[in-house]
Design an enzyme around this catalytic site. Sequence first.
Site, PDB file in Angstrom:
ATOM      1  CG  ASP A 148      93.009  43.861  49.739  1.00 37.37           C
ATOM      2  OD1 ASP A 148      92.739  42.993  49.014  1.00 37.37           O
ATOM      3  OD2 ASP A 148      92.115  44.895  49.581  1.00 37.37           O
ATOM      4  CB  THR A 149      97.051  43.730  45.274  1.00 39.48           C
ATOM      5  OG1 THR A 149      96.148  42.558  44.819  1.00 39.48           O
ATOM      6  CG2 THR A 149      98.264  43.556  45.752  1.00 39.48           C
ATOM      7  NE  ARG A 191      93.553  37.699  49.202  1.00 37.47           N
ATOM      8  CZ  ARG A 191      94.066  38.860  49.735  1.00 37.47           C
ATOM      9  NH1 ARG A 191      95.457  39.025  50.119  1.00 37.47           N
ATOM     10  NH2 ARG A 191      93.300  40.048  49.937  1.00 37.47           N
ATOM     11  NE  ARG A 243      90.879  33.891  48.569  1.00 35.33           N
ATOM     12  CZ  ARG A 243      90.827  35.048  48.407  1.00 35.33           C
ATOM     13  NH1 ARG A 243      90.878  35.621  47.485  1.00 35.33           N
ATOM     14  NH2 ARG A 243      90.213  35.872  49.330  1.00 35.33           N
ATOM     15  CG  ASP A 251      95.583  39.941  46.614  1.00 33.76           C
ATOM     16  OD1 ASP A 251      95.075  39.275  45.913  1.00 33.76           O
ATOM     17  OD2 ASP A 251      95.011  41.092  47.082  1.00 33.76           O
ATOM     18  CD  GLU A 299      89.753  42.416  44.497  1.00 33.92           C
ATOM     19  OE1 GLU A 299      89.753  41.727  43.861  1.00 33.92           O
ATOM     20  OE2 GLU A 299      90.248  42.202  45.817  1.00 33.92           O
TER      21      GLU A 299
END
Length: 195
Positions: free
Chosen positions: A89-90, A84, A135, A63, A92
């Site tokens: 949300d992918t 971002r 970001r 992401d 981690e």
Amino acid sequence: MRSRCVVALAGAAALGGLVAACEPVPVVRPDAVPAASRTPAPTPLAIPKDAQRVTVSWVTDGDTVALRAVRRGVLPQAVDTHVRLLEIDTPESKDPDLPVQCFALRATAATERLLPQGSTAWVQTDRELHDRYGRTLGYVWNERGVFVNEALVRRGLARVLFYRPNDRHLERIRAAESAARSAGRGLWSHCPDSR
């Protein structure tokens, strides 16, 4: 139609050997599935007129990508900017304090396929330009016009994560997550903490 043969052992008194019985088994082709049971394809979302043209420098993880602006806009030109992907949300893979999470490497590989290094892409921002880590936040389309944020969620490689107050494409991405979850795609069927 194909046949499936079932071999049964008959008693010595019955027929004195093996008996083979064949029963037809229907072959279902994907194009023969009724339209009502298929997941409808999303209506394509055209690259927005206010999106800035960029070049993909590299993919950090599923992401987060580094983009370099090639024309004037919100991102500075000729500088690599970490973006971002908004509303997603992918899992981690880069946090040194965490083990690599379920489907993290697949999500990163998918983002690399969608946004190959050196390819052209477009980035659109929302109400806030930066997150609390500094970001840049954005929605990204690749050179084929694929809305990357939505594609990752629709394929079951990311979950929805709402970055208030940025909600320009939130409902579309939520619908993609609902479809992926219902179909058990990606992390929704393979990662125990996602069910």
